[in-house]
Design a protein around this motif. Structure first.
Motif: not given
Length: 425
Positions: A320-323, A335-341, A346-347, A373-376
């Motif tokens: 579920g990660i998106q880099i 920069s990355f995000n993880i689905e539903k997180i 996380l930070g 994208i709201n943020g990463t």
């Protein structure tokens, strides 16, 4: 590639990395780098033993201080391969450098003119141009990015005209670390007689810079992103362009003669450096240049690329990660995000485990809005970071995801991998 012993020696130069009360892993180097002891000692020495102003008197302390300041200017000229030392202007940072250029260019901008930036710029390379074009009723044009996060140079050719006065673009993007094709952009711009400003904030300590080969008209960056002190920046400009600038500010140190009827300004670089400069910072900058000069920029880039590739390899184990733009030509950050997180949650958890990352829009809201994208979460590395730190980061990242009730059934994470890790390796 640096050896284990070489990296260990490099880390020993940084007191903040060896502070027993501060066991932190620092992956926020795009925001600011840590400072080597040489820089800290130089600033301390100035305030303890040499404290004096510059270009104000002929006392011995003033002369010593002035010599140190001008030595820093000369060494900076050599570091970025400028032609003349007078092309190096000391400012408070990248933000002031861009604002200075925008102010000085205002007399050259007319209603029919335009300025071009890109979707991926830092706010400090957007707002000054918005203010300028609003005051002049001119036009701001924006280069979009393609599916790889890179500048769409085909669209640039459609945007640029004989009325384009300036193109202002980052060398390396602040959010994704993508290296922009600035050489091609500069060549295209100059065909239309447009000036080019390059924001080198995220490139200066990672890529060898030769402003003469680039043929850019301006190159700006902040010293605190290249192991030097905060509150200091560099504005490089071609001498023939800077000669046309009227002073950005008025004050001491930038005049030849003042009467109530007329003021005669000094020549470059002093006419653009009104008031007492950040003397301690400039002296500290010289030590930062000396520190960086101990290593080949090619070697640094190669090592940091290994860190990036290793981090990507580890992160790809997470379902579920998106880099973002992991296959693009990049420097030291990702920069990355993880689905539903949520990136902030996380930070914050990573921070609780002593791992410093950056979360949010990274002062680049337009590109986030453009990409929806709201943020990463952003990781950014420096010369002193290690693969062992990435291992520890990954270990606690997995732990944080469990805490956030994330399903880890597709992860290849193994706990026993981390039993050998020591933070100082």
């Amino acid at each position: 590639m640096f050896s284990y012993e070489e990296i260990k020696t490099i880390r020993n130069h940084f007191p903040s990395l060896n502070n027993q009360d501060n066991h932190r892993i620092y992956f926020d180097n795009a925001a600011t780098t840590q400072k080597p002891v040489q820089v800290i000692n130089a600033i301390n020495k100035y305030y303890c033993h040499l404290n004096s102003n510059v270009n104000r008197s002929f006392n011995l302390l003033d002369q010593w201080t002035n010599n140190d300041l001008e030595l820093s200017r000369t060494n900076m000229k050599d570091f970025i391969h400028a032609k003349y030392r007078d092309e190096i202007i000391f400012t408070s940072g990248t933000t002031e450098s861009i604002n200075l250029i925008a102010f000085c260019l205002s007399n050259m901008i007319n209603k029919s003119d335009d300025i071009i930036i890109s979707h991926s710029e830092h706010h400090s390379n957007i707002i000054p141009w918005q203010v300028l074009i609003q005051n002049k009723n001119a036009h701001l044009k924006v280069i979009p990015v393609n599916s790889e996060g890179e500048l769409n140079l085909i669209v640039l050719k459609q945007l640029i005209t004989k009325n384009t006065k300036l193109i202002s673009i980052s060398h390396v993007t602040n959010t994704f670390g993508i290296i922009n094709p600035i050489q091609k952009l500069i060549q295209t711009a100059h065909k239309y007689k447009a000036l080019v400003l390059i924001d080198g904030s995220q490139a200066i300590s990672h890529i060898s810079i030769d402003v003469q080969k680039l043929d850019c008209d301006f190159y700006v960056f902040s010293i605190h992103k290249m192991y030097g002190p905060t509150g200091l920046g560099i504005l490089y400009g071609k001498q023939k362009v800077l000669d046309k600038f009227t002073p950005y500010q008025g004050g001491g140190g930038m005049i030849e003669q003042v009467t109530f009827n007329q003021t005669i300004f000094s020549g470059l670089p002093f006419k653009l450096e009104a008031g007492t400069p950040n003397i301690a910072g400039i002296i500290g900058t010289n030590k930062a240049l000396t520190f960086l000069g101990n290593y080949s920029m090619i070697q640094i880039k190669h090592y940091e690329n290994k860190l990036i590739q290793y981090a990507i390899q580890m992160l790809m184990n997470i379902h579920g990660i998106q880099i973002y733009y992991k296959n693009s030509k990049r420097t030291q950050m990702l920069s990355f995000n993880i689905e539903k997180i949520h990136y902030f949650d996380l930070g914050q958890l990573l921070n609780n485990y002593g791992i410093a990352v950056r979360t949010g829009t990274h002062c680049a809201q337009p590109i986030m809005d453009y990409l929806n994208i709201n943020g990463t979460i952003r990781l950014s590395f420096a010369l002193y970071n290690t693969m062992a730190e990435i291992d520890i980061f990954y270990h606690y990242l997995i732990k944080c995801l469990y805490i956030l009730s994330y399903d880890q059934k597709h992860s290849t994470f193994k706990v026993n991998k981390f039993k050998r890790i020591r933070i100082n390796t």
